[in-house]
Scaffold this active site. Structure first.
Site, mmCIF file in Angstrom:
data_model
loop_
_atom_site.group_PDB
_atom_site.id
_atom_site.type_symbol
_atom_site.label_atom_id
_atom_site.label_comp_id
_atom_site.label_asym_id
_atom_site.label_seq_id
_atom_site.Cartn_x
_atom_site.Cartn_y
_atom_site.Cartn_z
ATOM 1 N N HIS A 229 -8.109 -1.107 6.003
ATOM 2 C CA HIS A 229 -8.083 -2.268 7.241
ATOM 3 C C HIS A 229 -9.080 -3.279 5.865
ATOM 4 O O HIS A 229 -10.094 -2.648 5.358
ATOM 5 C CB HIS A 229 -9.213 -2.217 8.375
ATOM 6 N N ASN B 124 0.419 -0.903 -0.026
ATOM 7 C CA ASN B 124 -0.417 0.303 0.451
ATOM 8 C C ASN B 124 0.625 1.214 0.204
ATOM 9 O O ASN B 124 0.996 2.514 -0.779
ATOM 10 C CB ASN B 124 -1.147 -0.233 1.111
ATOM 11 N N ILE C 13 -3.125 3.346 17.513
ATOM 12 C CA ILE C 13 -2.473 4.857 18.230
ATOM 13 C C ILE C 13 -2.782 5.012 19.441
ATOM 14 O O ILE C 13 -3.761 5.112 19.588
ATOM 15 C CB ILE C 13 -2.987 5.508 17.044
ATOM 16 N N LYS D 43 4.253 2.888 25.089
ATOM 17 C CA LYS D 43 3.622 3.532 23.773
ATOM 18 C C LYS D 43 3.301 5.489 24.502
ATOM 19 O O LYS D 43 4.807 5.918 23.134
ATOM 20 C CB LYS D 43 1.864 3.357 23.704
ATOM 21 N N ASN E 229 -6.678 5.110 7.922
ATOM 22 C CA ASN E 229 -6.245 3.733 8.302
ATOM 23 C C ASN E 229 -6.743 2.928 7.027
ATOM 24 O O ASN E 229 -8.363 3.292 7.107
ATOM 25 C CB ASN E 229 -6.935 3.298 9.729
ATOM 26 N N MET F 208 0.376 -2.204 12.063
ATOM 27 C CA MET F 208 -0.440 -3.288 13.629
ATOM 28 C C MET F 208 -0.123 -3.080 15.431
ATOM 29 O O MET F 208 0.583 -3.704 16.090
ATOM 30 C CB MET F 208 0.532 -4.928 13.428
#
Ligand code: GAR
Length: 190
Positions: free
Chosen positions: A109, A14, A93, A65, A107, A90
């Site tokens: 999916h 992508n 956020i 994170k 995003n 993967m």
């Protein structure tokens, strides 16, 4: 300007489709940075081939994170990034990036959300025995694949479908739908 950062964890087909659309002037944007959490991901080679700067990080080397997203954020500021485009990234956020890029994180999916969110959406669809699945492009919020839908396209699942064959069909749709949807979105919102 439409400066974008693409976030990816895998092969990056992508990423490549977005890049090719920019080169052929179907998408008016600049990929200023690739952010990747997997040092062995093939997407890194794609970025190197195109001289696109990359920020690679190991989540395990950060306390949380919040810590690694702060490191990402300082890169995004340095490159004057306006949009975050997730392309097979993967990880969820977190609030650090969501706050700074509110409404500016997108995003893709491989299912018709809200069905089959999370990992292995293609496997989930085959397991469930459904006759169609598809691709969703959506804004990112704090949930797992839950933000407002921007575009969706269906794909038929044939009786003898395998994971590999369905993945090919889904990728074909993604590579067309993602650049086209981004072009609409970025021209409307920039
Ligand atoms: C794509 O099919 C994308 O929809 C999916 O990962 C693949 C990445 O392929 N994303 C998710 O499952 C997100 N939950 P690529 O690395 O070849 O672009």
């Amino acid at each position: 300007m439409n400066n974008i950062a693409v976030f990816a964890s895998g092969s990056g087909s992508n990423f490549q489709a977005i890049l090719d659309a920019i080169k052929s002037q179907k998408l008016e944007a600049n990929i200023k940075l690739l952010v990747c959490d997997k040092p062995s991901a093939y997407v890194l080679e794609r970025a190197r081939n195109e001289n696109i700067p990359q920020f690679v990080f190991h989540a395990k080397e950060y306390a949380s994170k919040q810590e690694y997203e702060r490191a990402i954020l300082s890169q995004l500021r340095e490159y004057e990034i306006e949009w975050i485009i997730l392309a097979g990234y993967m990880r969820l956020i977190g609030p650090t990036l969501l706050k700074e890029f509110e409404g500016k994180i997108v995003n893709i999916h491989p299912s018709l959300l809200p069905v089959f969110p999370g990992k292995d959406a293609i496997g989930q669809a085959l397991e469930a025995g459904v006759e169609k699945s598809g691709v969703t492009i959506h804004f990112v919020d704090e949930g797992m694949d839950t933000g407002p839908v921007i575009a969706q396209r269906e794909v038929q699942i044939d009786p003898n479908e395998t994971k590999a064959s369905l993945q090919i069909k889904i990728h074909q749709i993604e590579h067309e739908l993602y650049p086209a949807t981004l072009q609409n979105l970025l021209q409307r919102r920039s």
